[in-house]
Design a protein around this motif. Structure first.
Motif, PDB file in Angstrom:
ATOM      1  N   LEU A 260      19.888 -11.369 -21.776  1.00 47.38           N
ATOM      2  CA  LEU A 260      20.618 -11.050 -20.549  1.00 47.38           C
ATOM      3  C   LEU A 260      19.600 -10.809 -19.447  1.00 47.38           C
ATOM      4  N   ARG A 261      19.896 -11.292 -18.236  1.00 51.88           N
ATOM      5  CA  ARG A 261      18.917 -11.274 -17.151  1.00 51.88           C
ATOM      6  C   ARG A 261      19.355 -10.399 -15.984  1.00 51.88           C
ATOM      7  N   PHE A 262      18.365  -9.747 -15.384  1.00 53.22           N
ATOM      8  CA  PHE A 262      18.568  -9.013 -14.141  1.00 53.22           C
ATOM      9  C   PHE A 262      17.257  -9.027 -13.366  1.00 53.22           C
ATOM     10  N   TYR A 263      17.323  -8.642 -12.088  1.00 57.17           N
ATOM     11  CA  TYR A 263      16.158  -8.691 -11.205  1.00 57.17           C
ATOM     12  C   TYR A 263      15.971  -7.351 -10.523  1.00 57.17           C
TER      13      TYR A 263
ATOM     14  N   ARG B  66       7.669  -1.213 -18.298  1.00 59.34           N
ATOM     15  CA  ARG B  66       6.282  -1.571 -18.592  1.00 59.34           C
ATOM     16  C   ARG B  66       5.715  -0.673 -19.690  1.00 59.34           C
ATOM     17  N   ALA B  67       6.046   0.617 -19.659  1.00 59.10           N
ATOM     18  CA  ALA B  67       5.518   1.569 -20.635  1.00 59.10           C
ATOM     19  C   ALA B  67       6.278   1.548 -21.953  1.00 59.10           C
ATOM     20  N   HIS B  68       7.572   1.242 -21.882  1.00 58.52           N
ATOM     21  CA  HIS B  68       8.420   1.290 -23.086  1.00 58.52           C
ATOM     22  C   HIS B  68       9.522   0.251 -22.908  1.00 58.52           C
ATOM     23  N   ALA B  69       9.346  -0.897 -23.495  1.00 63.36           N
ATOM     24  CA  ALA B  69      10.209  -2.056 -23.208  1.00 63.36           C
ATOM     25  C   ALA B  69      11.581  -2.006 -23.876  1.00 63.36           C
ATOM     26  N   GLU B  70      11.807  -1.054 -24.768  1.00 64.82           N
ATOM     27  CA  GLU B  70      13.115  -0.957 -25.419  1.00 64.82           C
ATOM     28  C   GLU B  70      14.119  -0.360 -24.443  1.00 64.82           C
ATOM     29  N   VAL B  71      15.223  -1.068 -24.209  1.00 64.69           N
ATOM     30  CA  VAL B  71      16.226  -0.640 -23.231  1.00 64.69           C
ATOM     31  C   VAL B  71      17.616  -0.789 -23.824  1.00 64.69           C
TER      32      VAL B  71
ATOM     33  N   ALA C  94      13.054  -5.616 -23.253  1.00 68.43           N
ATOM     34  CA  ALA C  94      12.960  -6.296 -21.963  1.00 68.43           C
ATOM     35  C   ALA C  94      11.579  -6.910 -21.787  1.00 68.43           C
ATOM     36  N   SER C  95      11.547  -8.095 -21.206  1.00 69.33           N
ATOM     37  CA  SER C  95      10.283  -8.741 -20.851  1.00 69.33           C
ATOM     38  C   SER C  95      10.481  -9.485 -19.542  1.00 69.33           C
ATOM     39  N   ARG C  96       9.401  -9.668 -18.808  1.00 67.50           N
ATOM     40  CA  ARG C  96       9.486 -10.336 -17.516  1.00 67.50           C
ATOM     41  C   ARG C  96       9.791 -11.818 -17.673  1.00 67.50           C
ATOM     42  N   LEU C  97      10.567 -12.332 -16.733  1.00 64.89           N
ATOM     43  CA  LEU C  97      10.773 -13.768 -16.651  1.00 64.89           C
ATOM     44  C   LEU C  97       9.516 -14.423 -16.087  1.00 64.89           C
ATOM     45  N   HIS C  98       9.366 -15.723 -16.338  1.00 61.73           N
ATOM     46  CA  HIS C  98       8.262 -16.465 -15.748  1.00 61.73           C
ATOM     47  C   HIS C  98       8.422 -16.484 -14.227  1.00 61.73           C
TER      48      HIS C  98
ATOM     49  N   ARG D  76      14.359 -10.413 -18.809  1.00 62.94           N
ATOM     50  CA  ARG D  76      15.337 -10.793 -19.814  1.00 62.94           C
ATOM     51  C   ARG D  76      15.349  -9.675 -20.859  1.00 62.94           C
ATOM     52  N   VAL D  77      16.531  -9.347 -21.357  1.00 61.19           N
ATOM     53  CA  VAL D  77      16.641  -8.378 -22.442  1.00 61.19           C
ATOM     54  C   VAL D  77      17.111  -9.144 -23.670  1.00 61.19           C
ATOM     55  N   LEU D  78      16.207  -9.329 -24.619  1.00 62.57           N
ATOM     56  CA  LEU D  78      16.548 -10.006 -25.869  1.00 62.57           C
ATOM     57  C   LEU D  78      17.183  -8.989 -26.806  1.00 62.57           C
ATOM     58  N   PRO D  79      18.470  -9.150 -27.129  1.00 62.23           N
ATOM     59  CA  PRO D  79      19.157  -8.128 -27.920  1.00 62.23           C
ATOM     60  C   PRO D  79      18.731  -8.083 -29.385  1.00 62.23           C
TER      61      PRO D  79
END
Length: 199
Positions: free
Chosen positions: A54-57, A69-74, A99-103, A163-166
């Motif tokens: 799932l994507r957000f900006y 950035r410090a803790h990517a689990e959301v 969560a990880s950054r989009l390209h 993007r949040v990869l579930p």
């Protein structure tokens, strides 16, 4: 990755929510954790459901960006109260994942579709930092409007998508007398397993 059936199911629910009376079907709660373990939640807008998540900006330097950035689990939560049995609470979707950054090219492509005022705002806002007064923000907006007068507004390097990869997806369908339906999917490596939960 989301399996094809779950991906389509979530997209269908979003399409149904957009087609009914919900004024903002993409409003989504994003929960993050600060360095001292305090949970923080706020509303962001869902901008896509893809196989990779799932994507957000947002502003990468915002409080949520620093926490990711410090803790990517959301965790994410969408509530579509106009779907299904409305009087019983509608439909809720809960997601837990990483969560990880989009390209950059994906963030550039989305940024180019935003209204110009929103593009200027992304440059002008020092999101989550102390603002001395509204006039200071208005002055920054005016400065960037002048800087980009007659030009396309480029995406700021500090702004972009996630993007949040579930790992977990749970869909709650409200039912009369609180006899709700809860379906839960959990990812183990690349295998998704589905089960029902008592309401």
């Amino acid at each position: 990755m989301l399996n094809p059936e779950l991906l389509q199911y979530l997209r269908d629910l979003l399409d149904q929510a957009r087609a009914c009376a919900d004024p903002e079907a993409t409003a989504m709660t994003l929960a993050t954790v600060s360095g001292d373990g305090r949970p923080h939640a706020r509303i962001v807008l869902l901008k896509g459901i893809e196989a990779d998540g799932l994507r957000f900006y947002t502003n990468y330097r915002s409080a949520k960006g620093e926490e990711i950035r410090a803790h990517a689990e959301v965790a994410l939560c969408l509530h579509w109260k106009h779907l299904g049995e409305v009087k019983a609470g509608g439909v809720q979707v809960r997601v837990e994942g990483r969560a990880s950054r989009l390209h950059d090219d994906e963030s550039d492509a989305y940024f180019s579709t935003r209204p110009r005022g929103s593009q200027i705002g992304a440059w002008a806002s020092l999101q989550s930092q102390t603002l001395p007064d509204r006039a200071a923000f208005d002055a920054r907006v005016a400065d960037y409007e002048q800087q980009f007068a007659g030009k396309d507004v480029p995406r700021p390097p500090h702004w972009g998508g996630y993007r949040v990869l579930p790992d977990v997806v749970e869909v709650w369908h409200g039912r009369e007398f609180r006899l709700h339906e809860r379906r839960r999917w959990e990812r183990f490596a690349d295998v998704w397993r589905e089960r029902l939960l008592y309401p």
